[in-house]
Motif scaffolding. Structure first.
Motif, PDB file in Angstrom:
ATOM      1  N   ALA A 178      -5.631  -3.578  -2.186  1.00 52.14           N
ATOM      2  CA  ALA A 178      -4.202  -3.267  -2.265  1.00 52.14           C
ATOM      3  C   ALA A 178      -3.863  -2.100  -3.176  1.00 52.14           C
ATOM      4  O   ALA A 178      -2.688  -1.777  -3.335  1.00 52.14           O
ATOM      5  CB  ALA A 178      -3.439  -4.515  -2.736  1.00 52.14           C
ATOM      6  N   GLY A 193      -5.579  -2.354   2.015  1.00 51.34           N
ATOM      7  CA  GLY A 193      -5.454  -3.805   2.130  1.00 51.34           C
ATOM      8  C   GLY A 193      -6.541  -4.384   2.999  1.00 51.34           C
ATOM      9  O   GLY A 193      -7.725  -4.132   2.795  1.00 51.34           O
ATOM     10  N   SER A 232      -5.822  -8.185   0.547  1.00 46.63           N
ATOM     11  CA  SER A 232      -4.541  -7.742   1.089  1.00 46.63           C
ATOM     12  C   SER A 232      -3.479  -7.688   0.003  1.00 46.63           C
ATOM     13  O   SER A 232      -3.616  -8.281  -1.083  1.00 46.63           O
ATOM     14  CB  SER A 232      -4.081  -8.698   2.195  1.00 46.63           C
ATOM     15  N   SER A 233      -2.380  -7.009   0.298  1.00 41.54           N
ATOM     16  CA  SER A 233      -1.255  -6.985  -0.634  1.00 41.54           C
ATOM     17  C   SER A 233      -0.673  -8.379  -0.823  1.00 41.54           C
ATOM     18  O   SER A 233      -0.092  -8.685  -1.871  1.00 41.54           O
ATOM     19  CB  SER A 233      -0.172  -6.022  -0.138  1.00 41.54           C
ATOM     20  N   TYR A 288       3.992  -1.551  -4.724  1.00 39.83           N
ATOM     21  CA  TYR A 288       2.811  -0.810  -5.185  1.00 39.83           C
ATOM     22  C   TYR A 288       1.870  -1.737  -5.972  1.00 39.83           C
ATOM     23  O   TYR A 288       1.298  -1.350  -7.004  1.00 39.83           O
ATOM     24  CB  TYR A 288       3.208   0.386  -6.067  1.00 39.83           C
ATOM     25  N   GLU A 307       2.900  -0.188 -10.154  1.00 39.31           N
ATOM     26  CA  GLU A 307       3.261  -1.557  -9.792  1.00 39.31           C
ATOM     27  C   GLU A 307       4.608  -1.987 -10.376  1.00 39.31           C
ATOM     28  O   GLU A 307       4.920  -1.737 -11.541  1.00 39.31           O
ATOM     29  CB  GLU A 307       2.168  -2.504 -10.288  1.00 39.31           C
ATOM     30  N   ASP A 344       6.032  -2.621  -0.317  1.00 36.56           N
ATOM     31  CA  ASP A 344       6.295  -3.833  -1.076  1.00 36.56           C
ATOM     32  C   ASP A 344       6.143  -5.073  -0.207  1.00 36.56           C
ATOM     33  O   ASP A 344       6.181  -5.007   1.019  1.00 36.56           O
ATOM     34  CB  ASP A 344       7.671  -3.784  -1.748  1.00 36.56           C
ATOM     35  N   THR A 345       5.947  -6.186  -0.873  1.00 31.29           N
ATOM     36  CA  THR A 345       5.694  -7.474  -0.240  1.00 31.29           C
ATOM     37  C   THR A 345       6.368  -8.534  -1.093  1.00 31.29           C
ATOM     38  O   THR A 345       6.504  -8.360  -2.305  1.00 31.29           O
ATOM     39  CB  THR A 345       4.178  -7.764  -0.175  1.00 31.29           C
TER      40      THR A 345
END
Length: 256
Positions: A11, A111, A143-144, A205, A211, A241-242
């Motif tokens: 990520a 990711g 992964s993110s 990020y 981040e 973003d997640t």
């Protein structure tokens, strides 16, 4: 037979690279990079950093221009299909021109290649046309989504309960049936603002030097997330973003 590795590189933290991925990079003769424009140069920079660290001295790097696409299309499915097709033509040309018989090529994927990434589908489309032949192997990455959960020190699922991974576009249409925990990616609509009572664990990020993290109820922190998200996009020219949305009991209110 030519071979291509589809390598998940994590990520954003170089330490996310797995031993399997590092070994694949070390075996690679040609790396294929798609230039997404100056605003997203940092996405290319991480890949080049990993190549320098783990590849053989004789490796080659070739670049193609990633096709543009409409980010707010009326026909989302059709637009994505057209973009993937145009992207497959770029990748096929790179493979045909630069990957020799018995060489190994690699595509480094941000990711994990299985989660909202088009590389596997693009390679299948190329093979389906039949003009270019190769075999390929997919190497998973962090992964993110998993990085987000680690940063917030939470589990994605609660005991005995499912969770769903979806997009902001789908969340804007309504909360998914049958789940109380929803991981959301690709949310240009900021659909979380529709659910003020939900808990949100947000990150942008994630695992990079830029981040950003936030957590609380949407009612409490939603406006702040929107402001930080808007400012970050203006600063960097892009945003990745997640977030996890959680209804009902959560760790934030002291429940398990």
């Amino acid at each position: 037979m030519r071979k291509i590795y589809v390598v998940g590189i994590g990520a954003g933290d170089p330490d996310h690279l797995t031993l399997q991925a590092a070994k694949a990079i070390g075996r690679t003769d040609v790396f294929f990079l798609l230039d997404k424009g100056e605003a997203k140069q940092s996405l290319v920079d991480l890949r080049e950093r990993l190549i320098r660290a783990y590849s053989q001295p004789r490796r080659r790097i070739v670049e193609g221009r990633d096709p543009d696409r409409d980010r707010t299309p009326a026909d989302y499915t059709g637009t994505i299909a057209d973009w993937r097709h145009r992207r497959s033509l770029v990748v096929e040309e790179l493979i045909t021109e630069h990957l020799k018989d018995d060489e190994i090529g690699s595509i480094l994927v941000w990711g994990d290649p299985s989660l909202y990434d088009s590389t596997i589908a693009i390679l299948e489309e190329i093979l389906g046309r039949g003009a270019t032949t190769f075999e390929y192997e997919v190497i998973p990455g962090i992964s993110s989504v998993s990085a987000l959960a680690a940063k917030h020190r939470i589990g994605l699922n609660r005991v005995g309960q499912p969770f769903q991974v979806t997009t902001g576009r789908r969340l804007a249409e309504g909360w998914p049936d049958g789940v109380d925990d929803v991981v959301v990616m690709l949310d240009a609509q900021q659909a979380f603002t529709r659910y003020p009572e939900a808990e949100i664990y947000w990150g942008a990020y994630v695992s990079t030097e830029d981040e950003l993290l936030g957590a609380g109820t949407v009612a409490e922190v939603g406006d702040e997330i929107v402001e930080r998200r808007t400012a970050a996009r203006e600063q960097h020219g892009w945003i990745m973003d997640t977030y996890l949305l959680r209804r009902g009991q959560s760790r934030l209110n002291g429940s398990e």
